[in-house]
Design an enzyme around this catalytic site. Structure first.
Site, PDB file in Angstrom:
ATOM      1  N   HIS A 121     -43.703  30.112  53.337  1.00  0.00           N
ATOM      2  CA  HIS A 121     -44.650  30.811  52.808  1.00  0.00           C
ATOM      3  C   HIS A 121     -46.579  30.785  53.781  1.00  0.00           C
ATOM      4  CE1 HIS A 121     -45.751  33.828  49.137  1.00  0.00           C
ATOM      5  NE2 HIS A 121     -46.408  33.885  50.142  1.00  0.00           N
ATOM      6  N   TYR A 297     -46.195  46.575  48.440  1.00  0.00           N
ATOM      7  CA  TYR A 297     -47.177  46.841  47.631  1.00  0.00           C
ATOM      8  C   TYR A 297     -47.228  48.028  47.398  1.00  0.00           C
ATOM      9  CZ  TYR A 297     -47.035  41.550  47.192  1.00  0.00           C
ATOM     10  OH  TYR A 297     -47.046  40.318  46.239  1.00  0.00           O
ATOM     11  N   GLU A 359     -41.778  40.614  45.329  1.00  0.00           N
ATOM     12  CA  GLU A 359     -42.684  40.991  45.202  1.00  0.00           C
ATOM     13  C   GLU A 359     -42.767  41.851  45.440  1.00  0.00           C
ATOM     14  OE1 GLU A 359     -45.921  38.901  48.037  1.00  0.00           O
ATOM     15  OE2 GLU A 359     -44.659  37.249  48.382  1.00  0.00           O
TER      16      GLU A 359
HETATM   17  C1  FCB Z   1     -48.851  39.634  50.165  1.00  0.00           C
HETATM   18  C2  FCB Z   1     -47.829  37.116  50.006  1.00  0.00           C
HETATM   19  C3  FCB Z   1     -48.990  37.142  49.074  1.00  0.00           C
HETATM   20  C4  FCB Z   1     -49.808  37.499  48.344  1.00  0.00           C
HETATM   21  C5  FCB Z   1     -49.515  39.329  48.505  1.00  0.00           C
HETATM   22  C6  FCB Z   1     -50.395  39.927  47.368  1.00  0.00           C
HETATM   23  O1  FCB Z   1     -48.539  39.363  51.420  1.00  0.00           O
HETATM   24  O2  FCB Z   1     -46.638  37.173  50.555  1.00  0.00           O
HETATM   25  O3  FCB Z   1     -48.813  35.610  49.833  1.00  0.00           O
HETATM   26  O4  FCB Z   1     -50.890  37.379  48.878  1.00  0.00           O
HETATM   27  O5  FCB Z   1     -49.349  39.596  49.825  1.00  0.00           O
END
Ligand code: FCB
Length: 454
Positions: A121, A297, A359
């Site tokens: 990461h 997101y 995520e």
């Molecule tokens: C993603 C990343 C993570 C975090 C989120 C908000 O792109 O993987 O580490 O920063 O965004």
């Protein structure tokens, strides 16, 4: 009011990454990572914040696992700091670093939380950056040495592995704004992305050959639904190219063992990239993934004003906010229908892969504390909308088995430093006190009942 109930066994989790939470940047023999270097030596990060201490998770992991337990998490996705294990990127192992992850994993298992490891990461050992970073094929060998050690040492207890987090971000995007080298270098970023895909395939191959190969291995891509700002032909072409760069350039190698032809041609014309090595395609073909991790997101809106624009991909992204839409503190559009579109499209076009959302979450203002609870209603609303999209996709037959919220706790948000907060749990960086936000209570109840009312 509607009640949403997720399928039995749905894997509820939360995610973090090493540099963003651990701190202890130079303790117990850890080597220096590119992010240590960026924070200490380049004037890029907001307020000159660093991950030197971050959430001090390295020392407080037991307390943090207890928070996870109280939340009821079934799984925890975290990344391993490569330079904590191999301070110089390869060769000599740092026993203390290995011990830290042993302790963390054992603590998770003792609390019935499944560990899900991301091998990479973004915190590359700086010594490997010096020899060329991901543009260098030598780094692939070091990565495979690291991955191989990880499987052998932890693979008896860890059954889900993620080779990379968001290759698009740490190759094309970081290189295109010169994060590492102070120069815009999109060609370098493209070469890095090709090498990362090769490293990924090799890491899958080594996993299958390891003594602990009875788990699952995949990759996490950040993917975005792309929409045109109008229905003009030019805007549709813009969609095709941005989708090609941000989605298909990464999806096709891992799910189809190929690169998209239109993008190969375009990148050859604009950046003169070399042909993809034959052996990479064979490696990808022979080493399919068990699951695809998706980070999402928001959505991306694009448009082109002229044919000429189509060869400057950056110009195609529309950053103007639309009046009728809601935006997060990161300036990202809240667009949960986009996640539904994305999931159903991947299911359709990529042969129904097993998917985890690795995520999803929101940066929002959460500076009010009422009766000891940090108020973050915007985040709760965001999560409700996005989880509803996930639920709808599952109902349409998408093979999606779990969801990891970003993030367990507030943390170091890369170039934004500590100014952007994504956590379910608030961190006071002066005292390291952890405080639950409203979203943490909400998520705990979602997990407990395997669903919620909308
Ligand atoms: C993603 C990343 C993570 C975090 C989120 C908000 O792109 O993987 O580490 O920063 O965004």
């Amino acid at each position: 009011m509607k009640t949403i109930i997720f399928p039995d066994g749905f894997l509820w989790g939360a995610a973090t990454s090493s540099y963003q939470i651990e701190g202890a940047w130079n303790e117990d023999g850890k080597g220096v990572s590119v992010w240590d270097d960026i924070c200490h030596n380049k004037k890029i990060v907001k307020n000159r914040d660093t991950g030197d201490i971050a959430c001090d998770h390295y020392h407080r992991y037991k307390e943090d696992v207890q928070l996870m337990k109280d939340l009821g998490l079934k799984a925890y996705r975290f990344s391993v700091s490569w330079p904590r294990i191999f301070p110089s990127g390869k060769g000599k192992i740092n026993v203390k670093g290995v011990e830290f992850y042993d302790n963390l994993i054992n603590e998770l298992l003792a609390n019935e939380i499944e560990p899900v490891i991301t091998l990479y990461h973004w915190d590359l050992p700086v010594s490997l950056h010096t020899i060329g970073g991901w543009e260098s094929r030598d780094v692939i060998d070091s990565y495979v040495e690291y991955a191989s050690f990880m499987y052998d040492h932890y693979g008896d207890r860890v059954k889900k592995w993620i080779t990379f987090n968001e290759p698009l971000v740490f190759t094309l995007w970081f290189y295109s704004f010169g994060l590492y080298n102070y120069k815009r270098d999109i060609r370098g970023g493209l070469i890095a992305s090709i090498n990362v895909n090769a490293a990924h395939a090799k890491a899958v191959e080594i996993y299958r050959q390891s003594k602990n190969s009875d788990g699952k291995i995949g990759i996490t891509l950040n993917l975005s639904p792309i929409y045109p700002v109008s229905s003009s032909e030019l805007d549709k072409k813009a969609v095709k190219y941005i989708d090609g760069r941000d989605n298909r350039w990464f999806l096709d190698p891992v799910l189809k063992a190929s690169y998209p032809n239109d993008m190969l041609k375009l990148f050859k014309v604009i950046y003169n990239i070399p042909p993809i090595p034959k052996e990479d395609l064979i490696l990808l073909e022979n080493n399919p993934i068990d699951f695809l991790g998706i980070n999402n997101y928001s959505c991306t809106r694009v448009g082109a004003k002229s044919e000429e624009d189509l060869t400057h991909l950056e110009k195609l992204i529309n950053r103007k906010k639309l009046e009728c839409r809601e935006y997060s503190e990161m300036g990202l559009e809240v667009c949960s229908n986009g996640l539904f579109d994305l999931l159903t499209r991947i299911d359709r076009e990529y042969n129904h892969p097993l998917i985890y959302i690795t995520e999803n979450g929101m940066a929002c203002k959460d500076d009010k504390n009422i009766d000891g609870i940090v108020q973050d209603d915007d985040r709760v609303n965001y999560l409700k909308q996005y989880l509803e999209a996930v639920y709808r996709a599952i109902s349409r037959g998408v093979n999606l088995k779990g969801y990891f919220v970003w993030s367990l706790m507030d943390n170091f948000e890369w170039i934004y430093g500590y100014s952007k907060k994504f956590g379910l749990i608030h961190i006071n960086y002066d005292t390291q006190k952890r405080t639950w936000k409203r979203s943490a209570y909400w998520y705990r109840d979602v997990i407990k009942t395997n669903g919620y009312n909308i």
